[in-house]
Design a protein around this motif. Sequence first.
Motif, mmCIF file in Angstrom:
data_model
loop_
_atom_site.group_PDB
_atom_site.id
_atom_site.type_symbol
_atom_site.label_atom_id
_atom_site.label_comp_id
_atom_site.label_asym_id
_atom_site.label_seq_id
_atom_site.Cartn_x
_atom_site.Cartn_y
_atom_site.Cartn_z
ATOM 1 N N ILE A 35 0.832 -1.221 0.000
ATOM 2 C CA ILE A 35 0.000 0.000 0.000
ATOM 3 C C ILE A 35 0.861 1.264 0.000
ATOM 4 O O ILE A 35 1.801 1.394 0.781
ATOM 5 C CB ILE A 35 -0.926 0.032 1.232
ATOM 6 C CG1 ILE A 35 -1.779 -1.241 1.341
ATOM 7 C CG2 ILE A 35 -1.813 1.283 1.240
ATOM 8 C CD1 ILE A 35 -2.774 -1.438 0.218
ATOM 9 N N THR A 36 0.489 2.193 -0.879
ATOM 10 C CA THR A 36 1.071 3.536 -0.849
ATOM 11 C C THR A 36 -0.104 4.489 -0.642
ATOM 12 O O THR A 36 -1.171 4.271 -1.224
ATOM 13 C CB THR A 36 1.795 3.849 -2.174
ATOM 14 O OG1 THR A 36 2.854 2.919 -2.318
ATOM 15 C CG2 THR A 36 2.346 5.262 -2.201
ATOM 16 N N THR A 37 0.099 5.511 0.169
ATOM 17 C CA THR A 37 -1.035 6.419 0.411
ATOM 18 C C THR A 37 -0.737 7.842 -0.088
ATOM 19 O O THR A 37 0.423 8.249 -0.196
ATOM 20 C CB THR A 37 -1.380 6.501 1.915
ATOM 21 O OG1 THR A 37 -0.234 6.961 2.612
ATOM 22 C CG2 THR A 37 -1.834 5.176 2.459
ATOM 23 N N ALA A 38 -1.810 8.545 -0.374
ATOM 24 C CA ALA A 38 -1.710 9.959 -0.769
ATOM 25 C C ALA A 38 -2.916 10.681 -0.187
ATOM 26 O O ALA A 38 -4.000 10.101 -0.094
ATOM 27 C CB ALA A 38 -1.709 10.081 -2.284
ATOM 28 N N GLU A 39 -2.721 11.956 0.215
ATOM 29 C CA GLU A 39 -3.843 12.644 0.870
ATOM 30 C C GLU A 39 -4.722 13.463 -0.064
ATOM 31 O O GLU A 39 -5.749 13.989 0.375
ATOM 32 C CB GLU A 39 -3.324 13.503 2.024
ATOM 33 C CG GLU A 39 -2.352 14.572 1.592
ATOM 34 C CD GLU A 39 -1.705 15.229 2.808
ATOM 35 O OE1 GLU A 39 -0.920 14.544 3.478
ATOM 36 O OE2 GLU A 39 -2.009 16.409 3.047
ATOM 37 N N ASN A 40 -4.332 13.562 -1.306
ATOM 38 C CA ASN A 40 -5.232 14.193 -2.283
ATOM 39 C C ASN A 40 -4.831 13.789 -3.704
ATOM 40 O O ASN A 40 -3.803 13.136 -3.910
ATOM 41 C CB ASN A 40 -5.253 15.716 -2.132
ATOM 42 C CG ASN A 40 -3.896 16.346 -2.333
ATOM 43 O OD1 ASN A 40 -3.207 16.073 -3.319
ATOM 44 N ND2 ASN A 40 -3.485 17.188 -1.386
ATOM 45 N N LYS B 47 -3.695 15.463 -6.179
ATOM 46 C CA LYS B 47 -2.476 16.070 -6.702
ATOM 47 C C LYS B 47 -1.242 15.221 -6.334
ATOM 48 O O LYS B 47 -0.412 14.891 -7.194
ATOM 49 C CB LYS B 47 -2.318 17.476 -6.105
ATOM 50 C CG LYS B 47 -1.828 18.495 -7.081
ATOM 51 C CD LYS B 47 -1.986 19.863 -6.440
ATOM 52 C CE LYS B 47 -1.488 20.938 -7.363
ATOM 53 N NZ LYS B 47 -1.647 22.253 -6.799
ATOM 54 N N ILE B 48 -1.173 14.847 -5.047
ATOM 55 C CA ILE B 48 -0.045 14.032 -4.583
ATOM 56 C C ILE B 48 -0.122 12.642 -5.228
ATOM 57 O O ILE B 48 0.890 12.079 -5.641
ATOM 58 C CB ILE B 48 -0.056 13.922 -3.039
ATOM 59 C CG1 ILE B 48 0.156 15.319 -2.438
ATOM 60 C CG2 ILE B 48 0.993 12.951 -2.531
ATOM 61 C CD1 ILE B 48 -0.049 15.409 -0.940
ATOM 62 N N ALA B 49 -1.365 12.133 -5.349
ATOM 63 C CA ALA B 49 -1.528 10.809 -5.953
ATOM 64 C C ALA B 49 -1.025 10.799 -7.390
ATOM 65 O O ALA B 49 -0.395 9.824 -7.833
ATOM 66 C CB ALA B 49 -2.998 10.422 -5.909
ATOM 67 N N LEU B 50 -1.250 11.887 -8.125
ATOM 68 C CA LEU B 50 -0.776 11.953 -9.523
ATOM 69 C C LEU B 50 0.748 11.894 -9.573
ATOM 70 O O LEU B 50 1.327 11.266 -10.470
ATOM 71 C CB LEU B 50 -1.281 13.235 -10.189
ATOM 72 C CG LEU B 50 -2.727 13.192 -10.704
ATOM 73 C CD1 LEU B 50 -3.106 14.536 -11.303
ATOM 74 C CD2 LEU B 50 -2.919 12.082 -11.732
ATOM 75 N N GLN B 51 1.383 12.564 -8.596
ATOM 76 C CA GLN B 51 2.857 12.519 -8.542
ATOM 77 C C GLN B 51 3.324 11.082 -8.306
ATOM 78 O O GLN B 51 4.291 10.625 -8.926
ATOM 79 C CB GLN B 51 3.370 13.425 -7.416
ATOM 80 C CG GLN B 51 3.188 14.903 -7.732
ATOM 81 C CD GLN B 51 3.380 15.795 -6.490
ATOM 82 O OE1 GLN B 51 3.727 15.321 -5.421
ATOM 83 N NE2 GLN B 51 3.127 17.080 -6.678
ATOM 84 N N GLN B 52 2.602 10.364 -7.432
ATOM 85 C CA GLN B 52 2.958 8.963 -7.156
ATOM 86 C C GLN B 52 2.791 8.124 -8.422
ATOM 87 O O GLN B 52 3.612 7.262 -8.704
ATOM 88 C CB GLN B 52 2.022 8.375 -6.068
ATOM 89 C CG GLN B 52 1.878 9.195 -4.825
ATOM 90 C CD GLN B 52 2.892 8.802 -3.757
ATOM 91 O OE1 GLN B 52 4.001 8.392 -4.093
ATOM 92 N NE2 GLN B 52 2.509 8.941 -2.509
ATOM 93 N N LEU B 53 1.723 8.410 -9.159
ATOM 94 C CA LEU B 53 1.467 7.643 -10.388
ATOM 95 C C LEU B 53 2.561 7.856 -11.434
ATOM 96 O O LEU B 53 2.795 7.009 -12.290
ATOM 97 C CB LEU B 53 0.101 8.037 -10.979
ATOM 98 C CG LEU B 53 -1.124 7.371 -10.341
ATOM 99 C CD1 LEU B 53 -2.395 8.084 -10.756
ATOM 100 C CD2 LEU B 53 -1.208 5.892 -10.727
#
Lengths: 125, 366
Positions: free
Chosen positions: A30-35, A37-43
């Motif tokens: 599991i990787t988490t992101a709080e919104n 915008k951050i999730a897109l960076q992770q992707l």
Amino acid sequence: MEPKHILLVDDDTGMRDVLRDILEDEGFKITTAENGKIALQQLETQTFDLVLTDLKMPQMDGIEFLECIEQNHPEVKVIVITAYGGKNNYDQAKYLGAFEFLSKSIRIEELKKIVKGIISRENEI
Amino acid sequence: MHGEKSNYLSYPIVIVTPDKEALCWLAELEKDFFFQVVSEIKEYQKLLTGQSNIAAVIFDQIDQASEFLTLTKIHSLRAKTFALVLPAQLDHLENIIPDDLSCQPLVKPCQSEILRLELVRSIEQQIWSREQELLLAVQRQESWFSLIGQLTREWAHEIRNRAAIISLNAEISMTKGREQSLKSFNLAGIMEKIIEQCLKISKTLDSIRELSNIGQSRFPLVSLEQVIEQVLFLIKLEAPKVHIQVEKRGSVDLSLSLGESARLRSALLGTLRYFGRIKAGLSPVLILIENQQGLCLKICIKDILPEAIVDLALIDGPLQDLLSADPKVLDFALGIRLLKAFGSEVSIHRDESGGEMIMMVTSPRR
């Protein structure tokens, strides 16, 4: 065999924690992101087998996030999990390619079943 | 405006004169206006208490002009003031009336036609101002409700989130306990998370309560009369020809909260709009009765057409059936459902002998 990788996106720490506990217990990474915008960076930097996202989040909400995924990462499977969906959001999320639209009141077994089911569907997109 | 006295009944014109005979030249005007005659300043002062809709004040004791005008000003009346003077007094008027108090002189008896025009203008101005105030009050309430709606939605979301986290954590504890794998499982940690979420719910509930208090102070209790006035005003805008008669039986002095008044307004509007569309020119009578059961609102409409009686089964039935009904029925029925949902009893029946439709709404006292 590498564990399947799930990106968990929710602005609420409590919700991120509990979902992470549940899914890690099933052997997922599991990787988490709080919104969004951050999730897109992770992707951009990592590969995910599934994205599990909330809808109502600051900075970039779930629908906007789904639009970005559809445009830039169409291969990624997405499940929307929200406290209050509403028909409009449901229609929009489905239109933008979300596999499932779940309520946060879901039972754990049901959630596990759905996540496993979607992850095991290969090349379906 | 001639011959439309009934429209102006709510805007009395006060005439202050010690000598009623002296105003006989105003008899012609009495057909068109509602005059209230008082004989002296004390009586005038008594009349002003509790009266906010006086359209004009005419007085003929020019030597007491200053007292009359000051009294009018103190009571914040928007009423236009007229001083009846003799031609010889005109020149001295400036010395009698203080600069900060305005008053229009009228020479008696020759300027009665000017007086008529001025009174019409004054009443029309009062009606316009009153309507603007009511419109503003309605708009203010609507925007407040919209805000409450948005906040309620946010809070519902917040509470649902917390409840979901609690539920999921509880389920984890239950499952782990059943699997007897408690050694590797941090029960205290889970319980802490549950407690943390419960505290967050409690904080959200505090905010809801706080807003409810603010709402109550910003919009104090509304009187039933105010609600009726708003309804009549809105109906008048939609259907100027419908004349609604309001009757009060006994002492009706019920204060309603913002929510109650909005619900009552919505139900009344729905009802009156519905019947207004069924048959133009109806004259519904609203009878307000306060009894031991609470507030009772009886709406009587004579010569009602059979199709105007809405089946109560439809109102109480599945919402789906109602949504496919005629829009005017829907509007009406939703208002009734709203009232019933908040504890009012509603009955509708038709008096077969007189062809009168009677709707009774009884709201329990809080």
